[in-house]
Write a protein that holds these residues in place. Structure first.
Motif, PDB file in Angstrom:
ATOM      1  N   GLY A 116       0.776  -1.236   0.000  1.00 23.33           N
ATOM      2  CA  GLY A 116       0.000   0.000   0.000  1.00 23.33           C
ATOM      3  C   GLY A 116       0.802   1.278   0.000  1.00 23.33           C
ATOM      4  N   GLY A 117       2.093   1.207  -0.301  1.00 25.71           N
ATOM      5  CA  GLY A 117       2.899   2.426  -0.288  1.00 25.71           C
ATOM      6  C   GLY A 117       3.775   2.566  -1.510  1.00 25.71           C
ATOM      7  N   ASP A 118       4.811   3.387  -1.378  1.00 32.49           N
ATOM      8  CA  ASP A 118       5.808   3.583  -2.423  1.00 32.49           C
ATOM      9  C   ASP A 118       7.078   4.046  -1.719  1.00 32.49           C
ATOM     10  OD1 ASP A 118       6.967   3.701  -4.905  1.00 32.49           O
ATOM     11  OD2 ASP A 118       5.368   4.869  -5.825  1.00 32.49           O
ATOM     12  N   LEU A 119       8.163   4.136  -2.450  1.00 32.22           N
ATOM     13  CA  LEU A 119       9.441   4.498  -1.839  1.00 32.22           C
ATOM     14  C   LEU A 119       9.676   6.000  -1.803  1.00 32.22           C
ATOM     15  CD1 LEU A 119      11.564   1.608  -3.347  1.00 32.22           C
ATOM     16  CD2 LEU A 119      10.995   1.943  -0.939  1.00 32.22           C
ATOM     17  N   THR A 120       8.941   6.747  -2.616  1.00 27.49           N
ATOM     18  CA  THR A 120       9.020   8.205  -2.604  1.00 27.49           C
ATOM     19  C   THR A 120       7.637   8.787  -2.859  1.00 27.49           C
ATOM     20  OG1 THR A 120       9.581   8.168  -4.959  1.00 27.49           O
ATOM     21  CG2 THR A 120      11.414   8.404  -3.422  1.00 27.49           C
ATOM     22  N   GLU A 121       7.484  10.049  -2.498  1.00 29.46           N
ATOM     23  CA  GLU A 121       6.256  10.784  -2.809  1.00 29.46           C
ATOM     24  C   GLU A 121       6.654  12.084  -3.485  1.00 29.46           C
ATOM     25  OE1 GLU A 121       4.038  11.522   0.722  1.00 29.46           O
ATOM     26  OE2 GLU A 121       3.605   9.397   1.108  1.00 29.46           O
ATOM     27  N   LYS A 122       6.076  12.346  -4.639  1.00 32.39           N
ATOM     28  CA  LYS A 122       6.322  13.616  -5.319  1.00 32.39           C
ATOM     29  C   LYS A 122       5.317  14.621  -4.800  1.00 32.39           C
ATOM     30  CE  LYS A 122       5.098  14.235  -9.528  1.00 32.39           C
ATOM     31  NZ  LYS A 122       4.986  14.186 -11.006  1.00 32.39           N
ATOM     32  N   GLN A 123       5.800  15.728  -4.287  1.00 36.78           N
ATOM     33  CA  GLN A 123       4.937  16.743  -3.706  1.00 36.78           C
ATOM     34  C   GLN A 123       4.337  17.653  -4.789  1.00 36.78           C
ATOM     35  OE1 GLN A 123       4.572  16.420  -0.119  1.00 36.78           O
ATOM     36  NE2 GLN A 123       5.542  14.585  -0.947  1.00 36.78           N
ATOM     37  N   PRO A 124       3.241  18.337  -4.471  1.00 33.84           N
ATOM     38  CA  PRO A 124       2.586  19.207  -5.469  1.00 33.84           C
ATOM     39  C   PRO A 124       3.507  20.264  -6.066  1.00 33.84           C
ATOM     40  CG  PRO A 124       1.130  18.836  -3.610  1.00 33.84           C
ATOM     41  CD  PRO A 124       2.459  18.254  -3.218  1.00 33.84           C
ATOM     42  N   ASP A 125       4.508  20.720  -5.299  1.00 30.46           N
ATOM     43  CA  ASP A 125       5.408  21.758  -5.815  1.00 30.46           C
ATOM     44  C   ASP A 125       6.591  21.186  -6.580  1.00 30.46           C
ATOM     45  OD1 ASP A 125       6.856  20.645  -3.770  1.00 30.46           O
ATOM     46  OD2 ASP A 125       7.302  22.537  -2.733  1.00 30.46           O
ATOM     47  N   GLY A 126       6.593  19.844  -6.763  1.00 31.03           N
ATOM     48  CA  GLY A 126       7.659  19.232  -7.534  1.00 31.03           C
ATOM     49  C   GLY A 126       8.802  18.687  -6.697  1.00 31.03           C
ATOM     50  N   THR A 127       8.832  18.997  -5.413  1.00 31.96           N
ATOM     51  CA  THR A 127       9.868  18.450  -4.554  1.00 31.96           C
ATOM     52  C   THR A 127       9.558  16.996  -4.229  1.00 31.96           C
ATOM     53  OG1 THR A 127       8.712  19.266  -2.581  1.00 31.96           O
ATOM     54  CG2 THR A 127      10.417  20.684  -3.535  1.00 31.96           C
ATOM     55  N   ALA A 128      10.529  16.311  -3.650  1.00 32.80           N
ATOM     56  CA  ALA A 128      10.371  14.885  -3.360  1.00 32.80           C
ATOM     57  C   ALA A 128      10.448  14.614  -1.863  1.00 32.80           C
ATOM     58  CB  ALA A 128      11.447  14.088  -4.085  1.00 32.80           C
ATOM     59  N   LYS A 129       9.698  13.609  -1.426  1.00 27.92           N
ATOM     60  CA  LYS A 129       9.704  13.173  -0.031  1.00 27.92           C
ATOM     61  C   LYS A 129      10.012  11.685   0.002  1.00 27.92           C
ATOM     62  CE  LYS A 129       6.732  12.614   4.035  1.00 27.92           C
ATOM     63  NZ  LYS A 129       5.344  12.814   4.570  1.00 27.92           N
ATOM     64  N   LEU A 130      10.957  11.295   0.847  1.00 29.41           N
ATOM     65  CA  LEU A 130      11.318   9.890   0.977  1.00 29.41           C
ATOM     66  C   LEU A 130      10.370   9.163   1.923  1.00 29.41           C
ATOM     67  CD1 LEU A 130      15.207  10.189   1.300  1.00 29.41           C
ATOM     68  CD2 LEU A 130      13.907   9.439  -0.687  1.00 29.41           C
ATOM     69  N   THR A 131      10.055   7.926   1.596  1.00 30.56           N
ATOM     70  CA  THR A 131       9.183   7.116   2.454  1.00 30.56           C
ATOM     71  C   THR A 131       9.809   5.739   2.697  1.00 30.56           C
ATOM     72  OG1 THR A 131       7.919   6.490   0.471  1.00 30.56           O
ATOM     73  CG2 THR A 131       7.041   8.282   1.813  1.00 30.56           C
ATOM     74  N   PHE A 132      11.130   5.730   2.844  1.00 36.00           N
ATOM     75  CA  PHE A 132      11.832   4.474   3.107  1.00 36.00           C
ATOM     76  C   PHE A 132      11.392   3.845   4.427  1.00 36.00           C
ATOM     77  CE2 PHE A 132      16.043   5.406   0.604  1.00 36.00           C
ATOM     78  CZ  PHE A 132      15.300   5.618  -0.545  1.00 36.00           C
ATOM     79  N   THR A 133      10.973   4.662   5.379  1.00 32.58           N
ATOM     80  CA  THR A 133      10.645   4.144   6.715  1.00 32.58           C
ATOM     81  C   THR A 133       9.139   4.020   6.943  1.00 32.58           C
ATOM     82  OG1 THR A 133      10.725   6.389   7.650  1.00 32.58           O
ATOM     83  CG2 THR A 133      12.759   5.097   7.710  1.00 32.58           C
ATOM     84  N   SER A 134       8.364   4.078   5.880  1.00 26.21           N
ATOM     85  CA  SER A 134       6.912   3.938   6.026  1.00 26.21           C
ATOM     86  C   SER A 134       6.558   2.515   6.448  1.00 26.21           C
ATOM     87  CB  SER A 134       6.219   4.258   4.702  1.00 26.21           C
ATOM     88  OG  SER A 134       6.504   3.248   3.743  1.00 26.21           O
ATOM     89  N   ASP A 135       5.359   2.345   6.973  1.00 25.75           N
ATOM     90  CA  ASP A 135       4.899   1.012   7.375  1.00 25.75           C
ATOM     91  C   ASP A 135       4.918   0.054   6.185  1.00 25.75           C
ATOM     92  OD1 ASP A 135       4.512   1.891   9.940  1.00 25.75           O
ATOM     93  OD2 ASP A 135       2.338   2.183   9.735  1.00 25.75           O
ATOM     94  N   ALA A 136       4.534   0.565   5.009  1.00 24.96           N
ATOM     95  CA  ALA A 136       4.487  -0.287   3.823  1.00 24.96           C
ATOM     96  C   ALA A 136       5.881  -0.789   3.442  1.00 24.96           C
ATOM     97  CB  ALA A 136       3.868   0.475   2.654  1.00 24.96           C
ATOM     98  N   THR A 137       6.880   0.090   3.498  1.00 34.60           N
ATOM     99  CA  THR A 137       8.241  -0.315   3.152  1.00 34.60           C
ATOM    100  C   THR A 137       8.774  -1.329   4.152  1.00 34.60           C
ATOM    101  OG1 THR A 137       8.643   1.880   2.197  1.00 34.60           O
ATOM    102  CG2 THR A 137      10.563   0.498   2.616  1.00 34.60           C
ATOM    103  N   ILE A 138       8.505  -1.094   5.423  1.00 29.30           N
ATOM    104  CA  ILE A 138       8.956  -2.034   6.460  1.00 29.30           C
ATOM    105  C   ILE A 138       8.265  -3.384   6.299  1.00 29.30           C
ATOM    106  CG2 ILE A 138       8.984  -2.493   8.937  1.00 29.30           C
ATOM    107  CD1 ILE A 138       9.298   0.552   9.352  1.00 29.30           C
ATOM    108  N   GLN A 139       6.968  -3.374   6.001  1.00 29.17           N
ATOM    109  CA  GLN A 139       6.245  -4.623   5.769  1.00 29.17           C
ATOM    110  C   GLN A 139       6.844  -5.398   4.596  1.00 29.17           C
ATOM    111  OE1 GLN A 139       2.026  -3.200   5.535  1.00 29.17           O
ATOM    112  NE2 GLN A 139       1.612  -5.008   6.779  1.00 29.17           N
ATOM    113  N   ALA A 140       7.141  -4.675   3.526  1.00 31.81           N
ATOM    114  CA  ALA A 140       7.703  -5.316   2.333  1.00 31.81           C
ATOM    115  C   ALA A 140       9.067  -5.924   2.643  1.00 31.81           C
ATOM    116  CB  ALA A 140       7.812  -4.301   1.201  1.00 31.81           C
TER     117      ALA A 140
END
Length: 499
Positions: free
Chosen positions: A246-270
């Protein structure tokens, strides 16, 4: 020239600005340009000329000659050179008012060559562009909006609806689908049968797959259930499991910047599931960091019962000696999210937005001609006559690949089509971030005591410092210093690549 040039971050930024300005702003002009094929008389390209004129609206009605530049010339040593040259001649015979200048593209530095042409106002009228670059090129104004051309095209319903997804933004269409592939799970039917397993039940979800893979692992026979990818490209397949959670490794923000999601629950589950496949189910190969080639070898020699693969890999396995009737293809097992997205890839024909309307119409006519049912079937026939196995996923709904492969089990194609129902593009900024996420994946696979959250946090912190902070600062700086117009700033910030 093959000289390697090292650039400072500032130099890269300035060149990015220059390229983006050229791409989004507006120089006119088309490049002079200069194309792939084995001799065969079995599938005359004239058959592709049978595509009805209605499939390319307006082309026949053009009274004035028009010349377009297309980057699709085959190299001198290309196996299908003669076939393609005959196809080119057939097109010009059908559309004598359209003169196509076919240009050969540099194989090793295709993107760099194309972006150099764009920056210099020499973008070709028609260019075959891979999926990963579509978002960036659309944002930068490099790919023309062909919505009106597409909507007026009588042959549009012959294309697979999902083939347009990566070329559609805000309801507007920017590319003609050329080819596509989808990833899924390849499995050895005989190994499942020998273990008394029903593939449909075994591939249902993470738990059922783990148990099935464990059952097919037998050290005494040298067999195992799942060839896991843990080498330097480990994030390529790992991201699929993050999607399934249910997740991804990054999130692209509305202004074009990037947010990392390496430590999200989904990444840890995977990552926990990866770890479980190795240490709980003991269902993977012993050397989890072996090459992808070795994974494939294990599969086609009957050592590995399953592996992730693309819909265009099957021919290679058959060529290595695997029995086609023993190959199964399925969508990936469903994860905790209740979904199992497959990665999709391929290419589109994109038009030059600065070309004249007449050139755009001619380029669209050519693009739809070489993606028509008749032409693609002639390519499939050529492949069959010359012993080449096709990609099992077509961009067209009216092309039946099974007609061109002797003995192809229908369930293999249906498995590919099933996997194509839920597709996902690779994670944002993957090219820059891949080494950072690969390290914790390997740590988890090599050490049972690895603290997953800790190694993911370490990787995220380092990637934030070395990649994301700099990337986001570049995006913001370009907006703040006002070098680009408001529209051009938006172009840069939305794209992963500008070089």
């Amino acid at each position: 020239m093959k000289k390697k040039i090292r650039m400072s971050a500032a130099s890269v930024l300035l060149l990015s600005i220059a390229l983006t300005t050229a791409a989004c702003g507006g120089n006119n002009g088309n490049g002079n340009a200069s194309g792939n094929a084995s001799p065969s008389t079995n599938a005359a390209p004239e058959s592709s000329a049978a595509a009805s004129a209605s499939e390319s609206p307006g082309a026949s009605a053009q009274a004035e000659p028009v010349e377009i530049v297309v980057w699709d010339k085959p190299s001198a040593d290309a196996a299908d050179k003669a076939f393609k040259e005959e196809a080119f001649a057939a097109f010009e015979a059908k559309y004598p008012n359209i003169k196509v200048i076919h240009v050969e593209q540099t194989k090793e530095k295709e993107r760099e060559q194309f972006m150099t042409a764009v920056a210099g106002g020499e973008q070709p009228d028609l260019y075959k562009n891979p999926y990963p670059d579509m978002e960036s090129y659309i944002a930068q104004g490099i790919a023309a909006d062909i919505t009106d051309l597409w909507n007026g095209f009588e042959g549009k319903d012959g294309y697979l609806p999902s083939s347009l997804n990566a070329a559609t933004v805000d309801g507007k269409i920017y590319g003609v689908p050329n080819d596509m592939y989808v990833t899924g799970l390849l499995y050895n039917k005989q190994m499942f049968a020998d273990a008394g397993l029903d593939p449909a039940a075994s591939l249902k979800d993470w738990d059922s797959f783990g148990a099935a893979a464990q059952k097919m692992t037998d050290a005494s026979k040298g067999t195992y259930g799942y060839a896991i990818l843990g080498m330097d490209w480990a994030d390529w397949f790992f991201e699929y499991y993050v999607w399934q959670a249910g997740g991804d490794l990054t999130e692209k923000q509305p202004d074009g910047t990037a947010k990392l999601t390496f430590t999200s629950d989904a990444t840890i589950q995977a990552l926990q599931y990866y770890k479980d496949l190795k240490f709980k189910y003991k269902a993977t190969q012993k050397n989890v960091v072996q090459s992808l080639d070795d994974n494939q070898k294990d599969f086609y020699t009957g050592r590995a019962a399953s592996m992730i693969a693309g819909s265009d890999w099957i021919g290679g396995l058959v060529a290595k000696g695997m029995d086609l009737n023993n190959i199964g293809f399925s969508a990936l097992p469903v994860g905790p999210s209740g979904k199992a997205p497959s990665q999709v890839g391929g290419s589109y024909w994109i038009l030059n937005p600065k070309s004249s309307p007449e050139k755009q119409q001619a380029a669209f006519t050519y693009a739809t001609y070489i993606t028509s049912k008749a032409y693609l079937e002639s390519v499939l026939q050529y492949n069959k006559d010359n012993g080449m196995f096709p990609n099992l996923l077509s961009v067209r709904t009216d092309v039946d690949v099974t007609d061109f492969v002797d003995g192809l089990p229908a369930e293999v194609v249906s498995g590919v089509q099933s996997a194509a129902k839920d597709t996902h593009l690779e994670y944002f900024l993957k090219a820059r971030l891949s080494p950072y996420i690969v390290k914790p994946i390997q740590q988890a696979l090599l050490n049972e005591n690895t603290d997953l959250k800790a190694v993911l946090q370490t990787a995220q912190d380092l990637a934030q410092k070395e990649v994301i902070d700099k990337y986001n600062e570049e995006v913001k700086k370009i907006k703040e210093i006002g070098i680009l117009s408001k529209r051009e700033s938006r172009c840069y910030s939305r794209g992963e690549r500008t070089l």
